[in-house]
Design a protein around this motif. Sequence first.
Motif, PDB file in Angstrom:
ATOM      1  N   MET A 176       0.762  -1.286  -0.001  1.00  0.00           N
ATOM      2  CA  MET A 176      -0.148  -0.177   0.127  1.00  0.00           C
ATOM      3  C   MET A 176       0.860   1.442   0.009  1.00  0.00           C
ATOM      4  O   MET A 176       0.454   2.322  -0.685  1.00  0.00           O
ATOM      5  N   ILE A 177       1.797   1.311   0.836  1.00  0.00           N
ATOM      6  CA  ILE A 177       2.672   2.499   0.826  1.00  0.00           C
ATOM      7  C   ILE A 177       3.654   2.805  -0.243  1.00  0.00           C
ATOM      8  O   ILE A 177       3.458   3.930  -0.649  1.00  0.00           O
ATOM      9  N   LEU A 178       4.033   1.761  -0.879  1.00  0.00           N
ATOM     10  CA  LEU A 178       4.729   2.024  -2.333  1.00  0.00           C
ATOM     11  C   LEU A 178       3.737   2.919  -3.266  1.00  0.00           C
ATOM     12  O   LEU A 178       4.359   3.963  -3.864  1.00  0.00           O
ATOM     13  N   TRP A 181       3.148   6.283  -2.184  1.00  0.00           N
ATOM     14  CA  TRP A 181       4.216   7.442  -1.967  1.00  0.00           C
ATOM     15  C   TRP A 181       4.413   7.727  -3.642  1.00  0.00           C
ATOM     16  O   TRP A 181       4.560   8.907  -3.718  1.00  0.00           O
ATOM     17  N   LEU A 182       4.454   6.904  -4.407  1.00  0.00           N
ATOM     18  CA  LEU A 182       4.442   7.127  -5.910  1.00  0.00           C
ATOM     19  C   LEU A 182       3.566   8.121  -6.241  1.00  0.00           C
ATOM     20  O   LEU A 182       3.853   9.361  -6.993  1.00  0.00           O
ATOM     21  N   ILE A 183       2.151   7.985  -6.174  1.00  0.00           N
ATOM     22  CA  ILE A 183       1.181   9.041  -6.515  1.00  0.00           C
ATOM     23  C   ILE A 183       1.183  10.347  -5.656  1.00  0.00           C
ATOM     24  O   ILE A 183       0.862  11.355  -6.487  1.00  0.00           O
ATOM     25  N   MET A 184       1.535  10.231  -4.564  1.00  0.00           N
ATOM     26  CA  MET A 184       1.700  11.471  -3.891  1.00  0.00           C
ATOM     27  C   MET A 184       3.112  12.294  -4.283  1.00  0.00           C
ATOM     28  O   MET A 184       2.898  13.607  -4.234  1.00  0.00           O
ATOM     29  N   ARG A 185       4.147  11.525  -4.635  1.00  0.00           N
ATOM     30  CA  ARG A 185       5.042  12.302  -5.196  1.00  0.00           C
ATOM     31  C   ARG A 185       4.647  13.211  -6.530  1.00  0.00           C
ATOM     32  O   ARG A 185       5.177  14.320  -7.027  1.00  0.00           O
ATOM     33  N   TRP A 186       4.188  12.321  -7.413  1.00  0.00           N
ATOM     34  CA  TRP A 186       3.508  12.855  -8.721  1.00  0.00           C
ATOM     35  C   TRP A 186       2.679  13.944  -8.349  1.00  0.00           C
ATOM     36  O   TRP A 186       2.867  14.993  -9.077  1.00  0.00           O
ATOM     37  N   TYR A 187       1.719  14.035  -7.642  1.00  0.00           N
ATOM     38  CA  TYR A 187       0.790  15.055  -7.313  1.00  0.00           C
ATOM     39  C   TYR A 187       1.360  16.268  -6.320  1.00  0.00           C
ATOM     40  O   TYR A 187       1.075  17.725  -6.957  1.00  0.00           O
ATOM     41  N   LEU A 188       2.315  16.052  -5.551  1.00  0.00           N
ATOM     42  CA  LEU A 188       2.985  17.140  -4.850  1.00  0.00           C
ATOM     43  C   LEU A 188       3.549  17.966  -5.761  1.00  0.00           C
ATOM     44  O   LEU A 188       3.794  19.310  -5.477  1.00  0.00           O
ATOM     45  N   VAL A 252      -6.927  11.745 -10.314  1.00  0.00           N
ATOM     46  CA  VAL A 252      -5.613  10.917 -10.738  1.00  0.00           C
ATOM     47  C   VAL A 252      -5.265  10.267  -9.176  1.00  0.00           C
ATOM     48  O   VAL A 252      -5.374   9.076  -9.062  1.00  0.00           O
ATOM     49  N   MET A 253      -5.107  11.211  -8.178  1.00  0.00           N
ATOM     50  CA  MET A 253      -4.567  10.777  -6.993  1.00  0.00           C
ATOM     51  C   MET A 253      -5.765   9.747  -6.326  1.00  0.00           C
ATOM     52  O   MET A 253      -5.307   8.647  -5.775  1.00  0.00           O
ATOM     53  N   PHE A 254      -6.789  10.033  -6.184  1.00  0.00           N
ATOM     54  CA  PHE A 254      -7.716   9.366  -5.134  1.00  0.00           C
ATOM     55  C   PHE A 254      -8.034   7.995  -5.590  1.00  0.00           C
ATOM     56  O   PHE A 254      -8.010   6.981  -4.934  1.00  0.00           O
ATOM     57  N   PRO A 255      -8.554   7.681  -6.990  1.00  0.00           N
ATOM     58  CA  PRO A 255      -8.507   6.381  -7.375  1.00  0.00           C
ATOM     59  C   PRO A 255      -7.166   5.404  -7.267  1.00  0.00           C
ATOM     60  O   PRO A 255      -7.634   4.263  -6.957  1.00  0.00           O
ATOM     61  N   VAL A 256      -6.123   5.936  -7.302  1.00  0.00           N
ATOM     62  CA  VAL A 256      -5.051   5.037  -7.268  1.00  0.00           C
ATOM     63  C   VAL A 256      -4.967   4.813  -5.721  1.00  0.00           C
ATOM     64  O   VAL A 256      -4.499   3.709  -5.125  1.00  0.00           O
TER      65      VAL A 256
END
Length: 581
Positions: A176-178, A181-188, A252-256
């Motif tokens: 779950m964390i990986l 982490w990737l989607i949050m990095r993309w989002y931020l 994009v962020m929330f479905p992932v």
Amino acid sequence: MNENRLPLADKRQVRRAAWALLRGDAKALTMVIVLYCLAAVAGLAAPWLLGEIVDRVDSGAGIGTVDMLGLAIAGFLLAQLLFDRFGRYLGYRYGERALARMREDFIDDTLRLPVSVVERAGSGDLMTRSTGDVNTLGTIVRQALPEMVIAAAHIVFILGAVIVLNPLFSLCALLMILPLWLIMRWYLRRARSAYLAEGDANTEMSEVMAATAAGAKTVEAFGLADRRVAAGDATVAEGTRTRRKTLWLRTVMFPVADFSYVLPMAAALFFGGLLYFNDVVSLGVVIAASLYLRQLVEPLDQALMWIEQLQQGGASFARVRGVAEVEPDRVPSGDEPVGDTIEVTGVHYAYTSGRDVLHGIDLSVRAGEHLAVVGPSGAGKSTLGRLLAGVDAPRVGAVKVGGVAVTDLDQAELRRRIALVTQDHHVFIGTVRDNLILAKPTATDDEVLSALGTVGATWLDTLPEGLDTQLGAGHTELDAPQAQQIALARLVLADPHTLILDEATSLLDPTAAREAERALAAVLHGRTVIAIAHRLHAAHDADRVAIVDGGRITELGSHDELVAAGGSYAALWRSWHGETD
């Protein structure tokens, strides 16, 4: 972005300001964090005890043991409820106090802004920051701050419990964390600039709407409705575009994130089953680990939701803190003026680079002199008044009072010496008294009444509660001439040595204006008065008259001298005098 807009704080400045805000009540924050941690620890007991019940039953324990463990679960749940309840209570109180400090700092920073900076930025920019951005930060401080601390405490303690229970199950959390982490990095990487663009679009929309509303009569008179509607549509379209960008980031962020939540529990059940059937772990451990990983979903979901909100908050904080980053337009020299003579030497001034509106102005105003400044609209009279009052600094040349440049004086010292009253006026929400004592907080009611009487404000007797009458929206509203008399009465109370009156009586009818000016002249006898006006009776009563035309002083002398000279002033006087006969 409009270059005249107020600045934005950068990431480092925002972090520093946020940390200072959090440290403002460190003891309360520490207590809040301790209570949330205790609530998180108490919440860990239920899954572990449930797993213990399964193992005890599997080994043949009696009903008494199960009941005792069940009561323990109930006790820990009650403890979690209490810790969480008091933690939230203290957290929201802490958030409200932090928000109050932030609002006070914002007001202080706003009041310190140079007038010229506010005028260039426009009212829409400051209005958007003081309303929309501050309200966004209010939501963040009141709700996001407590919720993020709660979520962080639960995540840390749940992961710790999984590791203590069996380190193998902690690997399931990586599933779950990986991806998170990737989607949050993309989002931020994209969110801050997107939300700043949305805030800038909202500011532009407010500017256009405010300008259209303020100039409604002009729009109607010149048939500009279609043009203003088109301008409004353009800003709304830009606002929609920027909002769609931030919405796309969220979609994009929330479905992932939602997909990632399912993975660890599924992995725990699958691998836990394999470990159980191979006698590596007990069934109770599998159940407890699965429940812990399921418990991770809620705090992670809360954290992600508020991280998204924090991006809006971060953009709003950058705009709010940007007000504090405006550099002062002057640094007081500390020199003390000697006397009150005003000297203007070789002054050039431009609102836009390369386009001077004043050209080589030279002028000397003696202490106690009454100088009238007249001339056609757009000649530069008001600009000269602003320079004399120290609102703006000349591009070339100097404006000095008592031998010291007006822009080198401390603002408080400058306002004690020189006051500028324009045709623009403002009545603040509050009582009549509140509006007047702004100029002199120590003024008595007798002084306030005397000031109102001086400017001919006889309408005070018609108000229901006199000086205690509430003014503003929802209360008594003054018309334009009454509001202008309030401004003039403030001037009487402020009692500066030099007065600059820029069309200060333009909203009064000619008779009332003349009476107000005569009353002011009587009260302010011995003070320097610079009156900028179209009505030539002000020039007739002045010691000297300066004619400003095309950004230059074209004539200077007494009324009689200028009439005798037969120049432009004489022509104006004959024309005006002929119309009033």
